[in-house]
Motif scaffolding. Structure first.
Motif, PDB file in Angstrom:
ATOM      1  N   SER A 139     -26.687 -32.475 -52.305  1.00 55.06           N
ATOM      2  CA  SER A 139     -25.705 -31.506 -52.528  1.00 55.06           C
ATOM      3  C   SER A 139     -24.000 -31.906 -52.197  1.00 55.06           C
ATOM      4  O   SER A 139     -23.286 -31.976 -53.124  1.00 55.06           O
ATOM      5  N   ASN A 140     -23.955 -33.098 -51.362  1.00 55.50           N
ATOM      6  CA  ASN A 140     -22.744 -33.982 -51.057  1.00 55.50           C
ATOM      7  C   ASN A 140     -22.491 -35.018 -51.816  1.00 55.50           C
ATOM      8  O   ASN A 140     -21.486 -35.679 -51.650  1.00 55.50           O
ATOM      9  N   ASN A 141     -23.595 -35.381 -52.774  1.00 55.93           N
ATOM     10  CA  ASN A 141     -23.508 -36.817 -53.456  1.00 55.93           C
ATOM     11  C   ASN A 141     -23.039 -37.952 -52.591  1.00 55.93           C
ATOM     12  O   ASN A 141     -22.275 -38.749 -52.953  1.00 55.93           O
ATOM     13  N   ARG A 142     -23.657 -37.861 -51.336  1.00 58.94           N
ATOM     14  CA  ARG A 142     -23.555 -38.981 -50.409  1.00 58.94           C
ATOM     15  C   ARG A 142     -24.645 -39.255 -49.366  1.00 58.94           C
ATOM     16  O   ARG A 142     -24.824 -38.017 -48.861  1.00 58.94           O
ATOM     17  N   GLY A 143     -25.263 -40.213 -49.261  1.00 56.30           N
ATOM     18  CA  GLY A 143     -26.291 -40.387 -48.312  1.00 56.30           C
ATOM     19  C   GLY A 143     -26.064 -40.183 -47.040  1.00 56.30           C
ATOM     20  O   GLY A 143     -25.073 -40.509 -46.595  1.00 56.30           O
ATOM     21  N   LYS A 190     -30.881 -38.286 -36.286  1.00 54.71           N
ATOM     22  CA  LYS A 190     -32.053 -38.757 -35.681  1.00 54.71           C
ATOM     23  C   LYS A 190     -32.351 -37.854 -34.738  1.00 54.71           C
ATOM     24  O   LYS A 190     -31.560 -37.195 -33.868  1.00 54.71           O
ATOM     25  N   TYR A 191     -33.512 -37.546 -34.176  1.00 54.64           N
ATOM     26  CA  TYR A 191     -33.948 -36.780 -33.238  1.00 54.64           C
ATOM     27  C   TYR A 191     -34.310 -37.259 -31.681  1.00 54.64           C
ATOM     28  O   TYR A 191     -34.801 -38.335 -31.702  1.00 54.64           O
ATOM     29  N   ASP A 192     -33.787 -36.806 -30.584  1.00 57.14           N
ATOM     30  CA  ASP A 192     -33.743 -37.508 -29.366  1.00 57.14           C
ATOM     31  C   ASP A 192     -34.801 -36.654 -28.644  1.00 57.14           C
ATOM     32  O   ASP A 192     -34.401 -35.502 -28.271  1.00 57.14           O
ATOM     33  N   TYR A 193     -36.127 -37.138 -28.389  1.00 57.20           N
ATOM     34  CA  TYR A 193     -36.895 -36.147 -27.956  1.00 57.20           C
ATOM     35  C   TYR A 193     -36.636 -35.947 -26.426  1.00 57.20           C
ATOM     36  O   TYR A 193     -37.297 -34.812 -25.787  1.00 57.20           O
ATOM     37  N   ARG A 194     -35.770 -36.492 -25.560  1.00 56.56           N
ATOM     38  CA  ARG A 194     -35.356 -36.434 -24.237  1.00 56.56           C
ATOM     39  C   ARG A 194     -34.568 -35.394 -24.037  1.00 56.56           C
ATOM     40  O   ARG A 194     -34.706 -34.374 -23.014  1.00 56.56           O
ATOM     41  N   THR A 195     -33.480 -35.232 -25.183  1.00 55.54           N
ATOM     42  CA  THR A 195     -32.791 -33.994 -24.962  1.00 55.54           C
ATOM     43  C   THR A 195     -33.163 -32.647 -26.101  1.00 55.54           C
ATOM     44  O   THR A 195     -32.682 -31.559 -25.826  1.00 55.54           O
ATOM     45  N   GLY A 196     -34.033 -33.012 -27.003  1.00 57.06           N
ATOM     46  CA  GLY A 196     -34.507 -31.978 -27.902  1.00 57.06           C
ATOM     47  C   GLY A 196     -33.461 -31.539 -28.847  1.00 57.06           C
ATOM     48  O   GLY A 196     -33.053 -30.654 -29.358  1.00 57.06           O
ATOM     49  N   THR A 197     -32.718 -32.629 -29.125  1.00 56.24           N
ATOM     50  CA  THR A 197     -31.451 -32.525 -30.019  1.00 56.24           C
ATOM     51  C   THR A 197     -31.389 -33.313 -31.311  1.00 56.24           C
ATOM     52  O   THR A 197     -32.042 -34.654 -31.243  1.00 56.24           O
ATOM     53  N   TRP A 198     -30.905 -32.878 -32.609  1.00 60.17           N
ATOM     54  CA  TRP A 198     -30.486 -33.778 -33.494  1.00 60.17           C
ATOM     55  C   TRP A 198     -29.079 -34.293 -33.548  1.00 60.17           C
ATOM     56  O   TRP A 198     -28.293 -33.445 -33.197  1.00 60.17           O
ATOM     57  N   SER A 199     -28.795 -35.545 -33.952  1.00 61.41           N
ATOM     58  CA  SER A 199     -27.480 -36.097 -34.090  1.00 61.41           C
ATOM     59  C   SER A 199     -27.130 -36.740 -35.196  1.00 61.41           C
ATOM     60  O   SER A 199     -28.337 -37.236 -35.838  1.00 61.41           O
ATOM     61  N   ASP A 200     -25.969 -37.037 -35.594  1.00 63.27           N
ATOM     62  CA  ASP A 200     -25.792 -37.662 -36.849  1.00 63.27           C
ATOM     63  C   ASP A 200     -26.183 -39.233 -36.836  1.00 63.27           C
ATOM     64  O   ASP A 200     -25.880 -39.926 -35.941  1.00 63.27           O
ATOM     65  N   ALA A 201     -26.660 -39.728 -37.960  1.00 57.90           N
ATOM     66  CA  ALA A 201     -27.213 -41.184 -37.920  1.00 57.90           C
ATOM     67  C   ALA A 201     -26.279 -41.887 -39.001  1.00 57.90           C
ATOM     68  O   ALA A 201     -27.039 -42.915 -39.318  1.00 57.90           O
ATOM     69  N   GLY A 202     -25.185 -41.510 -39.366  1.00 59.13           N
ATOM     70  CA  GLY A 202     -24.401 -42.207 -40.340  1.00 59.13           C
ATOM     71  C   GLY A 202     -24.737 -41.694 -41.877  1.00 59.13           C
ATOM     72  O   GLY A 202     -25.354 -40.921 -41.945  1.00 59.13           O
ATOM     73  N   GLY A 203     -24.146 -42.621 -42.732  1.00 58.37           N
ATOM     74  CA  GLY A 203     -24.389 -42.157 -44.052  1.00 58.37           C
ATOM     75  C   GLY A 203     -24.018 -43.725 -44.988  1.00 58.37           C
ATOM     76  O   GLY A 203     -23.424 -44.389 -44.417  1.00 58.37           O
ATOM     77  N   PHE A 204     -23.768 -43.312 -46.410  1.00 55.68           N
ATOM     78  CA  PHE A 204     -23.633 -44.311 -47.400  1.00 55.68           C
ATOM     79  C   PHE A 204     -23.166 -43.674 -48.589  1.00 55.68           C
ATOM     80  O   PHE A 204     -23.766 -42.540 -48.978  1.00 55.68           O
ATOM     81  N   ASN A 205     -22.695 -44.410 -49.634  1.00 56.42           N
ATOM     82  CA  ASN A 205     -22.107 -43.866 -50.663  1.00 56.42           C
ATOM     83  C   ASN A 205     -23.074 -43.993 -52.029  1.00 56.42           C
ATOM     84  O   ASN A 205     -22.814 -44.677 -53.026  1.00 56.42           O
ATOM     85  N   ALA A 206     -24.175 -43.469 -51.698  1.00 58.85           N
ATOM     86  CA  ALA A 206     -25.568 -43.382 -52.754  1.00 58.85           C
ATOM     87  C   ALA A 206     -26.225 -42.223 -52.320  1.00 58.85           C
ATOM     88  O   ALA A 206     -26.295 -41.791 -51.142  1.00 58.85           O
ATOM     89  N   VAL A 207     -27.380 -41.766 -52.997  1.00 59.70           N
ATOM     90  CA  VAL A 207     -28.396 -40.795 -52.714  1.00 59.70           C
ATOM     91  C   VAL A 207     -29.625 -41.671 -53.087  1.00 59.70           C
ATOM     92  O   VAL A 207     -29.854 -42.527 -54.036  1.00 59.70           O
ATOM     93  N   LEU A 208     -30.758 -41.149 -52.389  1.00 60.41           N
ATOM     94  CA  LEU A 208     -32.009 -41.699 -52.767  1.00 60.41           C
ATOM     95  C   LEU A 208     -32.930 -40.960 -53.303  1.00 60.41           C
ATOM     96  O   LEU A 208     -33.956 -41.411 -53.683  1.00 60.41           O
TER      97      LEU A 208
END
Length: 206
Positions: free
Chosen positions: A147-151, A155-173
């Motif tokens: 949707s954003n045309n950018r990868g 990632k999920y932290d099982y200790r806190t039960g939360t998802w956080s941003d893991a960065g990106g790159f200028n391509a899609v897979l």
């Protein structure tokens, strides 16, 4: 089941038929649990004719008893072929095919609980998850990236039960052209992850 010969050779081993699952399943989640039993969940195709039902049922195989036992249904109506991941605490993280919610299955209590909501309203359908050395789960955002045309990834932290941003790159897979299909994600010996795309692209996460 493939049983090795008396010398321990699987090449010269023999195959034997095991007890069938209660529900026929094609494209489903599976995990070997800490107690050695096998958890299977969902199935994009199931039923007598392998109809596209995206079933939310699951069961556990006991290799000692050669038998299957049902587990409570996945909390949503559909599960299908979503990813699952065994966490260091023994619980299993499970995606949701049409929403950003995730859930945890606890084999010890045979019960479900919320697993945290993913970022960017990204569903888990067609994703490939990788377990990182610190026990967190890496997930490439198939739909948000397209949707954003950018990868992008999270990632999920099982200790806190939360998802956080893991960065990106200028391509899609993967895109709608590839049916949003994605290749494997493999943990490398140095702790990085190589994510193979459903198109010509490959990304490495550090």
């Amino acid at each position: 089941k493939l049983t090795p010969d008396s010398a321990g050779s699987y090449v010269n081993g023999t195959w034997s038929e095991l007890a069938p699952m209660t529900t026929p399943r094609l494209f489903f989640g599976s995990n070997i649990l800490p107690n050695g039993k096998l958890l299977v969940l969902g199935g994009e195709y199931s039923g007598p004719n392998l109809d596209a039902t995206f079933t939310n049922t699951g069961e556990i195989y006991d290799p000692i008893a050669d038998s299957w036992s049902p587990i409570p249904d996945f909390p949503e109506t559909y599960f299908g072929d979503d990813p699952t991941m065994l966490l260091p605490n023994g619980k299993v993280l499970c995606g949701y095919i049409i929403g950003a919610k995730t859930y945890l299955f606890d084999p010890k209590t045979n019960s479900w609980s919320p697993g945290g909501t993913k970022l960017r309203n990204d569903p888990s359908d067609e994703e490939t998850w990788a377990l990182l050395p610190d026990g967190s789960v890496l997930s490439y955002d198939i739909f948000a990236s397209d949707s954003n045309n950018r990868g992008s990834a999270q990632k999920y932290d099982y200790r806190t039960g939360t998802w956080s941003d893991a960065g990106g790159f200028n391509a899609v897979l993967s895109t709608t052209t590839q049916g949003y299909e994605l290749g494997p994600a493999m943990l490398l010996p140095d702790g990085r992850v190589i994510q193979v795309g459903g198109n010509e692209n490959i990304a490495i996460y550090t």
